[in-house]
Scaffold this motif. Structure first.
Motif, PDB file in Angstrom:
ATOM      1  N   TYR A  89       0.845  -1.199   0.000  1.00  0.00           N
ATOM      2  CA  TYR A  89       0.000   0.000   0.000  1.00  0.00           C
ATOM      3  C   TYR A  89       0.884   1.254   0.000  1.00  0.00           C
ATOM      4  O   TYR A  89       0.601   2.221  -0.701  1.00  0.00           O
ATOM      5  CB  TYR A  89      -0.911   0.005   1.230  1.00  0.00           C
ATOM      6  N   LYS A  90       1.934   1.218   0.793  1.00  0.00           N
ATOM      7  CA  LYS A  90       2.812   2.391   0.920  1.00  0.00           C
ATOM      8  C   LYS A  90       3.613   2.615  -0.381  1.00  0.00           C
ATOM      9  O   LYS A  90       3.549   3.677  -0.989  1.00  0.00           O
ATOM     10  CB  LYS A  90       3.770   2.158   2.098  1.00  0.00           C
ATOM     11  N   VAL A  91       4.326   1.566  -0.790  1.00  0.00           N
ATOM     12  CA  VAL A  91       5.232   1.684  -1.945  1.00  0.00           C
ATOM     13  C   VAL A  91       4.455   1.991  -3.240  1.00  0.00           C
ATOM     14  O   VAL A  91       4.934   2.721  -4.112  1.00  0.00           O
ATOM     15  CB  VAL A  91       6.045   0.370  -2.103  1.00  0.00           C
ATOM     16  N   CYS A  92       3.247   1.453  -3.354  1.00  0.00           N
ATOM     17  CA  CYS A  92       2.478   1.593  -4.604  1.00  0.00           C
ATOM     18  C   CYS A  92       1.634   2.870  -4.649  1.00  0.00           C
ATOM     19  O   CYS A  92       0.869   3.073  -5.602  1.00  0.00           O
ATOM     20  CB  CYS A  92       1.585   0.379  -4.816  1.00  0.00           C
ATOM     21  N   GLY A  93       1.718   3.713  -3.621  1.00  0.00           N
ATOM     22  CA  GLY A  93       1.035   5.013  -3.667  1.00  0.00           C
ATOM     23  C   GLY A  93      -0.378   5.008  -3.116  1.00  0.00           C
ATOM     24  O   GLY A  93      -1.106   5.995  -3.251  1.00  0.00           O
ATOM     25  N   TYR A  94      -0.803   3.919  -2.482  1.00  0.00           N
ATOM     26  CA  TYR A  94      -2.182   3.833  -1.992  1.00  0.00           C
ATOM     27  C   TYR A  94      -2.372   4.503  -0.632  1.00  0.00           C
ATOM     28  O   TYR A  94      -3.474   4.936  -0.301  1.00  0.00           O
ATOM     29  CB  TYR A  94      -2.649   2.370  -1.963  1.00  0.00           C
ATOM     30  N   GLU A  95      -1.312   4.588   0.156  1.00  0.00           N
ATOM     31  CA  GLU A  95      -1.409   5.323   1.436  1.00  0.00           C
ATOM     32  C   GLU A  95      -1.749   6.781   1.160  1.00  0.00           C
ATOM     33  O   GLU A  95      -2.536   7.397   1.865  1.00  0.00           O
ATOM     34  CB  GLU A  95      -0.078   5.246   2.201  1.00  0.00           C
ATOM     35  N   ASP A  96      -1.125   7.303   0.129  1.00  0.00           N
ATOM     36  CA  ASP A  96      -1.353   8.700  -0.251  1.00  0.00           C
ATOM     37  C   ASP A  96      -2.821   8.901  -0.665  1.00  0.00           C
ATOM     38  O   ASP A  96      -3.484   9.849  -0.234  1.00  0.00           O
ATOM     39  CB  ASP A  96      -0.386   9.036  -1.402  1.00  0.00           C
ATOM     40  N   ILE A  97      -3.349   7.984  -1.469  1.00  0.00           N
ATOM     41  CA  ILE A  97      -4.764   8.071  -1.887  1.00  0.00           C
ATOM     42  C   ILE A  97      -5.671   7.990  -0.668  1.00  0.00           C
ATOM     43  O   ILE A  97      -6.641   8.736  -0.532  1.00  0.00           O
ATOM     44  CB  ILE A  97      -5.096   6.925  -2.864  1.00  0.00           C
ATOM     45  N   SER A  98      -5.351   7.064   0.230  1.00  0.00           N
ATOM     46  CA  SER A  98      -6.169   6.868   1.432  1.00  0.00           C
ATOM     47  C   SER A  98      -6.239   8.157   2.244  1.00  0.00           C
ATOM     48  O   SER A  98      -7.308   8.558   2.710  1.00  0.00           O
ATOM     49  CB  SER A  98      -5.550   5.738   2.258  1.00  0.00           C
ATOM     50  N   ARG A  99      -5.071   8.823   2.376  1.00  0.00           N
ATOM     51  CA  ARG A  99      -5.003  10.083   3.147  1.00  0.00           C
ATOM     52  C   ARG A  99      -5.820  11.181   2.464  1.00  0.00           C
ATOM     53  O   ARG A  99      -6.615  11.872   3.084  1.00  0.00           O
ATOM     54  CB  ARG A  99      -3.550  10.541   3.260  1.00  0.00           C
ATOM     55  N   ARG A 100      -5.620  11.321   1.171  1.00  0.00           N
ATOM     56  CA  ARG A 100      -6.253  12.448   0.458  1.00  0.00           C
ATOM     57  C   ARG A 100      -7.771  12.317   0.359  1.00  0.00           C
ATOM     58  O   ARG A 100      -8.487  13.309   0.387  1.00  0.00           O
ATOM     59  CB  ARG A 100      -5.659  12.585  -0.948  1.00  0.00           C
ATOM     60  N   TYR A 101      -8.261  11.076   0.236  1.00  0.00           N
ATOM     61  CA  TYR A 101      -9.704  10.893   0.041  1.00  0.00           C
ATOM     62  C   TYR A 101     -10.398  10.293   1.271  1.00  0.00           C
ATOM     63  O   TYR A 101     -11.588  10.019   1.238  1.00  0.00           O
ATOM     64  CB  TYR A 101      -9.958  10.005  -1.183  1.00  0.00           C
ATOM     65  N   ASN A 102      -9.601  10.054   2.319  1.00  0.00           N
ATOM     66  CA  ASN A 102     -10.141   9.474   3.560  1.00  0.00           C
ATOM     67  C   ASN A 102     -10.853   8.142   3.290  1.00  0.00           C
ATOM     68  O   ASN A 102     -11.994   7.916   3.697  1.00  0.00           O
ATOM     69  CB  ASN A 102     -11.103  10.487   4.227  1.00  0.00           C
ATOM     70  N   ILE A 103     -10.145   7.281   2.567  1.00  0.00           N
ATOM     71  CA  ILE A 103     -10.662   5.951   2.220  1.00  0.00           C
ATOM     72  C   ILE A 103      -9.829   4.912   2.982  1.00  0.00           C
ATOM     73  O   ILE A 103      -8.601   4.931   2.890  1.00  0.00           O
ATOM     74  CB  ILE A 103     -10.484   5.678   0.700  1.00  0.00           C
ATOM     75  N   PRO A 104     -10.460   3.999   3.726  1.00  0.00           N
ATOM     76  CA  PRO A 104      -9.662   3.005   4.463  1.00  0.00           C
ATOM     77  C   PRO A 104      -8.984   1.979   3.549  1.00  0.00           C
ATOM     78  O   PRO A 104      -9.550   1.570   2.529  1.00  0.00           O
ATOM     79  CB  PRO A 104     -10.684   2.328   5.379  1.00  0.00           C
ATOM     80  N   LEU A 105      -7.767   1.603   3.960  1.00  0.00           N
ATOM     81  CA  LEU A 105      -7.038   0.537   3.272  1.00  0.00           C
ATOM     82  C   LEU A 105      -7.154  -0.708   4.141  1.00  0.00           C
ATOM     83  O   LEU A 105      -6.704  -0.699   5.292  1.00  0.00           O
ATOM     84  CB  LEU A 105      -5.554   0.894   3.132  1.00  0.00           C
ATOM     85  N   ILE A 106      -7.758  -1.738   3.632  1.00  0.00           N
ATOM     86  CA  ILE A 106      -7.948  -2.952   4.428  1.00  0.00           C
ATOM     87  C   ILE A 106      -6.901  -3.993   4.011  1.00  0.00           C
ATOM     88  O   ILE A 106      -6.820  -4.359   2.833  1.00  0.00           O
ATOM     89  CB  ILE A 106      -9.365  -3.551   4.219  1.00  0.00           C
ATOM     90  N   ASP A 107      -6.120  -4.426   5.005  1.00  0.00           N
ATOM     91  CA  ASP A 107      -5.161  -5.506   4.757  1.00  0.00           C
ATOM     92  C   ASP A 107      -5.862  -6.822   5.098  1.00  0.00           C
ATOM     93  O   ASP A 107      -6.059  -7.151   6.266  1.00  0.00           O
ATOM     94  CB  ASP A 107      -3.921  -5.311   5.638  1.00  0.00           C
ATOM     95  N   LEU A 108      -6.226  -7.564   4.081  1.00  0.00           N
ATOM     96  CA  LEU A 108      -7.019  -8.782   4.298  1.00  0.00           C
ATOM     97  C   LEU A 108      -6.212  -9.885   4.982  1.00  0.00           C
ATOM     98  O   LEU A 108      -6.783 -10.891   5.409  1.00  0.00           O
ATOM     99  CB  LEU A 108      -7.599  -9.275   2.970  1.00  0.00           C
ATOM    100  N   LYS A 109      -4.886  -9.688   5.095  1.00  0.00           N
ATOM    101  CA  LYS A 109      -4.092 -10.675   5.852  1.00  0.00           C
ATOM    102  C   LYS A 109      -4.476 -10.640   7.333  1.00  0.00           C
ATOM    103  O   LYS A 109      -4.216 -11.581   8.067  1.00  0.00           O
ATOM    104  CB  LYS A 109      -2.600 -10.415   5.676  1.00  0.00           C
ATOM    105  N   ASP A 110      -5.059  -9.504   7.774  1.00  0.00           N
ATOM    106  CA  ASP A 110      -5.475  -9.381   9.181  1.00  0.00           C
ATOM    107  C   ASP A 110      -6.932  -9.804   9.394  1.00  0.00           C
ATOM    108  O   ASP A 110      -7.450  -9.708  10.506  1.00  0.00           O
ATOM    109  CB  ASP A 110      -5.356  -7.909   9.648  1.00  0.00           C
ATOM    110  N   ASP A 111      -7.612 -10.189   8.326  1.00  0.00           N
ATOM    111  CA  ASP A 111      -9.054 -10.415   8.392  1.00  0.00           C
ATOM    112  C   ASP A 111      -9.390 -11.827   8.893  1.00  0.00           C
ATOM    113  O   ASP A 111      -8.579 -12.749   8.776  1.00  0.00           O
ATOM    114  CB  ASP A 111      -9.626 -10.244   6.966  1.00  0.00           C
TER     115      ASP A 111
END
Ligand code: SF4
Length: 367
Positions: A89-111
């Protein structure tokens, strides 16, 4: 259903918005529905390397959804065995998207997971999937060293726990992938073919195809993907099985191609990769190997092949879960721990495999 929408160009955000505005896929849906966006973040590698979904495509989907009044959105993924989804999520730029649009990133390894059964085969599926009302699958059109291609059907493998991913490999991948798609229905597919790697799942050899393909039928999208990548769709076993299990209809002369930006609607596919033969893979004996493990071995062998070392191998290199408890000569990964010479790791790294095989062959790799 028998329709493919194609946008060509090299601006993924604009192309995605153009596609969605043309298709208008959520017309009439309740604005409160729970929407899951599932990219392909198989490993922590930027999209430019050809392994992961361009974040601008996911950003385009989010902008479109916001614009239409849909706000209950999450991004869901589980990277392949041995890699961290959070790092991806971090390396591929998704953390940035999550921050800017307030969208949660779900890591399904924790599910948690729920067990479902289809035709006598049981599947552990991440619980989050069942909390969704609408699933947007955002795979890549990409090569794969075991199944030849990966796109919409196989991308759902990121919705199961790691233990289940390993089990898929022991079952030969194709049937479980197709059956999983009989259980999980994807509502919309936006496939990234901006610069995918046509040969390997982990990227590193991106080719500019400059297109995004959208539709509702995973069999149709995957059979198009097979064609782009230089295969007939029936060479990819899981596409044929999914078709037989009523998950969709393959591409044919009946398929309507809707071009978003220019007119090539009379052509089914205007780009085809020519797959190169990889003779050095003949020294591998693979049985139920996980993708990460096998892919690391293939990458290591490619490097060793460039140095001429693969030609000096007299013994087969064994890899995969079917070798657990068996004796042999050369093995890669923990599953081959009973072999005379084996490299520990689950999966072992590319550099580790290069060093191990160089030592085993008695030849140093030239950098
Ligand atoms: S060592 Fe075995 S279980 Fe581990 S990644 Fe490799 S094939 Fe899979």
């Amino acid at each position: 259903m028998n329709k493919l929408y194609i946008a060509k160009g090299c601006e993924p955000l604009r192309m995605t918005l153009d596609l969605l505005n043309r298709i208008n896929p959520l017309d009439g849906k309740n604005k409160n529905i729970a929407i899951g966006i599932k990219p392909n973040l198989v490993c922590a590698s930027p999209a430019e390397e050809g392994a992961t979904t361009h974040p601008e495509i996911v950003e385009g989907i989010i902008r479109y959804l916001f614009d239409k009044g849909f706000n209950n959105i999450k991004i869901i993924e589980s990277s392949w065995v041995g890699d961290s989804t959070k790092r991806a999520y971090k390396v591929c730029g998704y953390e940035d998207i999550s921050r800017r649009y307030n969208i949660p990133l779900i890591d399904l390894k924790d599910d948690d997971f729920i067990v479902k059964t289809y035709k006598g085969m049981s599947f552990k599926i991440c619980k989050t999937v069942f909390d969704l009302d609408y699933l947007i699958n955002v795979p890549l059109i990409k090569g794969h060293c075991q199944t030849k291609i990966t796109c919409a059907l196989k991308n759902l493998k990121g919705l199961i726990p790691d233990s289940e991913k390993r089990k898929f490999h022991t079952l030969g991948l194709h049937k479980p992938i197709a059956y999983l798609n009989a259980i999980i229905k994807q509502d919309l597919i936006i496939a990234d073919a901006i610069c995918p790697d046509p040969y390997f799942e982990e990227g590193g050899r991106p080719e500019k195809l400059n297109r995004i393909v959208a539709g509702f039928d995973p069999v149709l999208i995957d059979s198009y993907a097979a064609k782009v990548l230089g295969y007939k769709y029936n060479e990819i076993k899981y596409i044929s099985i999914a078709h037989n299990e009523n998950s969709g209809i393959p591409i044919s002369n009946e398929t309507e191609i809707v071009s978003i930006h220019d007119d090539y609607s009379d052509q089914l596919c205007d780009v085809e990769i020519v797959q190169k033969e990889k003779k050095y893979l003949n020294i591998v004996d693979e049985a139920d190997a996980c993708s990460a493990c096998y892919s690391n071995l293939v990458s290591a062998l490619k490097k060793l092949n460039e140095s001429g070392i693969t030609e000096k191998f007299a013994d087969q290199i064994c890899i995969g879960q079917a070798y657990r408890g068996y004796k042999g000569i050369i093995g890669v990964g923990n599953c081959t721990s009973c072999f005379e010479k084996y490299l520990p790791g689950c999966p072992p790294s590319v550099d580790g495999i290069i060093k191990f095989l160089s030592d085993v062959s008695g030849h140093d790799i030239k950098n």
